[in-house]
Design a protein around this motif. Sequence first.
Motif, PDB file in Angstrom:
ATOM      1  N   THR A  40       0.813  -1.220   0.000  1.00 15.91           N
ATOM      2  CA  THR A  40       0.000   0.000   0.000  1.00 15.91           C
ATOM      3  C   THR A  40       0.846   1.269   0.000  1.00 15.91           C
ATOM      4  O   THR A  40       0.348   2.341  -0.332  1.00 15.91           O
ATOM      5  CB  THR A  40      -0.921   0.038   1.239  1.00 15.91           C
ATOM      6  OG1 THR A  40      -0.114  -0.167   2.393  1.00 15.91           O
ATOM      7  CG2 THR A  40      -1.997  -1.032   1.154  1.00 15.91           C
ATOM      8  N   TRP A 100       5.086  -1.114   2.989  1.00 16.22           N
ATOM      9  CA  TRP A 100       4.024  -1.403   3.950  1.00 16.22           C
ATOM     10  C   TRP A 100       2.901  -2.149   3.236  1.00 16.22           C
ATOM     11  O   TRP A 100       2.617  -1.867   2.055  1.00 16.22           O
ATOM     12  CB  TRP A 100       3.468  -0.118   4.546  1.00 16.22           C
ATOM     13  CG  TRP A 100       4.408   0.546   5.509  1.00 16.22           C
ATOM     14  CD1 TRP A 100       4.427   0.420   6.866  1.00 16.22           C
ATOM     15  CD2 TRP A 100       5.480   1.460   5.181  1.00 16.22           C
ATOM     16  NE1 TRP A 100       5.441   1.186   7.407  1.00 16.22           N
ATOM     17  CE2 TRP A 100       6.107   1.831   6.396  1.00 16.22           C
ATOM     18  CE3 TRP A 100       5.992   1.985   3.989  1.00 16.22           C
ATOM     19  CZ2 TRP A 100       7.190   2.703   6.453  1.00 16.22           C
ATOM     20  CZ3 TRP A 100       7.067   2.855   4.034  1.00 16.22           C
ATOM     21  CH2 TRP A 100       7.662   3.209   5.255  1.00 16.22           C
ATOM     22  N   THR A 101       2.277  -3.074   3.942  1.00 17.78           N
ATOM     23  CA  THR A 101       1.197  -3.848   3.327  1.00 17.78           C
ATOM     24  C   THR A 101      -0.146  -3.503   3.968  1.00 17.78           C
ATOM     25  O   THR A 101      -0.192  -2.802   4.987  1.00 17.78           O
ATOM     26  CB  THR A 101       1.448  -5.359   3.460  1.00 17.78           C
ATOM     27  OG1 THR A 101       1.409  -5.687   4.843  1.00 17.78           O
ATOM     28  CG2 THR A 101       2.786  -5.760   2.863  1.00 17.78           C
ATOM     29  N   ASP A 102      -1.227  -4.028   3.346  1.00 13.51           N
ATOM     30  CA  ASP A 102      -2.576  -3.693   3.812  1.00 13.51           C
ATOM     31  C   ASP A 102      -2.868  -4.237   5.205  1.00 13.51           C
ATOM     32  O   ASP A 102      -3.817  -3.799   5.845  1.00 13.51           O
ATOM     33  CB  ASP A 102      -3.622  -4.194   2.807  1.00 13.51           C
ATOM     34  CG  ASP A 102      -3.529  -5.685   2.559  1.00 13.51           C
ATOM     35  OD1 ASP A 102      -2.427  -6.246   2.707  1.00 13.51           O
ATOM     36  OD2 ASP A 102      -4.548  -6.291   2.207  1.00 13.51           O
ATOM     37  N   ASP A 103      -2.066  -5.211   5.690  1.00 15.25           N
ATOM     38  CA  ASP A 103      -2.287  -5.685   7.064  1.00 15.25           C
ATOM     39  C   ASP A 103      -1.314  -5.006   8.034  1.00 15.25           C
ATOM     40  O   ASP A 103      -0.986  -5.560   9.098  1.00 15.25           O
ATOM     41  CB  ASP A 103      -2.200  -7.217   7.140  1.00 15.25           C
ATOM     42  CG  ASP A 103      -0.880  -7.735   6.578  1.00 15.25           C
ATOM     43  OD1 ASP A 103       0.006  -6.905   6.265  1.00 15.25           O
ATOM     44  OD2 ASP A 103      -0.733  -8.964   6.443  1.00 15.25           O
ATOM     45  N   ASP A 104      -0.829  -3.832   7.637  1.00 15.81           N
ATOM     46  CA  ASP A 104       0.022  -2.986   8.482  1.00 15.81           C
ATOM     47  C   ASP A 104       1.384  -3.581   8.788  1.00 15.81           C
ATOM     48  O   ASP A 104       2.019  -3.205   9.769  1.00 15.81           O
ATOM     49  CB  ASP A 104      -0.694  -2.648   9.811  1.00 15.81           C
ATOM     50  CG  ASP A 104      -1.730  -1.569   9.609  1.00 15.81           C
ATOM     51  OD1 ASP A 104      -1.560  -0.783   8.655  1.00 15.81           O
ATOM     52  OD2 ASP A 104      -2.707  -1.541  10.386  1.00 15.81           O
ATOM     53  N   THR A 105       1.820  -4.525   7.958  1.00 16.69           N
ATOM     54  CA  THR A 105       3.164  -5.067   8.135  1.00 16.69           C
ATOM     55  C   THR A 105       4.158  -4.141   7.440  1.00 16.69           C
ATOM     56  O   THR A 105       3.880  -3.644   6.344  1.00 16.69           O
ATOM     57  CB  THR A 105       3.257  -6.481   7.499  1.00 16.69           C
ATOM     58  OG1 THR A 105       2.218  -7.273   8.071  1.00 16.69           O
ATOM     59  CG2 THR A 105       4.600  -7.127   7.748  1.00 16.69           C
ATOM     60  N   GLU A 106       5.293  -3.939   8.109  1.00 15.49           N
ATOM     61  CA  GLU A 106       6.357  -3.156   7.475  1.00 15.49           C
ATOM     62  C   GLU A 106       7.474  -4.112   7.091  1.00 15.49           C
ATOM     63  O   GLU A 106       7.942  -4.901   7.909  1.00 15.49           O
ATOM     64  CB  GLU A 106       6.881  -2.089   8.436  1.00 15.49           C
ATOM     65  CG  GLU A 106       7.939  -1.214   7.785  1.00 15.49           C
ATOM     66  CD  GLU A 106       8.442  -0.107   8.717  1.00 15.49           C
ATOM     67  OE1 GLU A 106       7.868   0.056   9.816  1.00 15.49           O
ATOM     68  OE2 GLU A 106       9.419   0.569   8.342  1.00 15.49           O
TER      69      GLU A 106
END
Length: 311
Positions: free
Chosen positions: A83, A95-101
């Motif tokens: 995202t 960063w991804t849609d599940d808030d992982t960095e």
Amino acid sequence: MQHIQLLIIGSGPAGYTAAIYACRANLHPVMLEGIQPGGQLTTTTTVENYPGFPQGIEGFDLMEEMRKQAESLGTDIRQAIATRTDLSQAPYHVWTDDDTELTADAIIIATGATAKYLGLEDEKKYNGLGVSACATCDGFFYRGKTVAVVGGGDTACEEASYLSQLAEQVYLIVRKPFLRASKVMQERVLGNPKIKVLFQTETEGLYGDGHVQGAHLVEHTAEGDKHYDLSIDGFFLAIGHKPNSDIFRPWVETDETGYIVTQGPRPLTNIPGVFAAGDVADPLYRQAVVAAGSGAKAAMEAEKYLAGTNK
Ligand code: NDP
């Protein structure tokens, strides 16, 4: 936060092929599948122009096979959507849609492009049932039939010309009183007896029992709007593609349409260690086999970059 050696963003033919090559180079790639796992091909029917399948293969099945191959060689495929990115310096942040960095030493961008649609409800209703955004993929099914192509640019003219070799009659639906396409393409279309250009015409809807049988059109004339129905068997959109490059800007250089700019035949972007493969960097060909080839090149470049032998 998790650190990854090689991150592949996107899971179309470019992404899977990059993953296959990267696994064989021991780069332990992680892939973020994105919004449409398998990419654009999963929405088409039979693919007859991908080598190795003399009987053709369903687009969805072809992508499943690619996915299995990438997975069996060791790709860590994750159901996640990238995202946001920060590519200002290595290691690069995603960063991804599940808030992982995630941080990555190298990234292959293979996020593809999305065909533009008019936004009609009927386009969704008849998607795969007479509505297509790829004449090269689906034109074959309209041999001897009547089709319409929407758009007045080079793509629309090319698709109309291509379809005229298969279909009995091709209508080109153009909203303006002129074509935007290059002179040579205009001449090719206007001089083709099988193509009829409907200028100043827009599509209001589609109709048909289970499959497209016609379009509701409106022609804007000096005397006012003229609404009428046109019998067609296929409705092809050719109003442009949007490359899925938004999250990589402002870091990665793109052209005015948003296609990532790569360096000649090499899939290098302006950022060291960030590569672009497939339709996101291909305004011209947009074919699965071309995307697969560029994915292979990107993985080979990533291998050299990570080994420090990319000069
Ligand atoms: P373009 O943006 O050039 O053309 C899009 C066409 O679709 C225009 O005629 C536009 O109309 C029309 N359109 C857009 N939105 C709508 C809508 N909502 N309703 C109806 N019509 C709509 O896209 P292309 O994909 O044709 O080309 C993209 C780029 O790739 C161009 O630079 C082109 O030259 C290049 N290209 C080159 C080729 C070659 O050299 N062989 C082949 C294919 C593409 P309007 O004019 O009214 O805006």
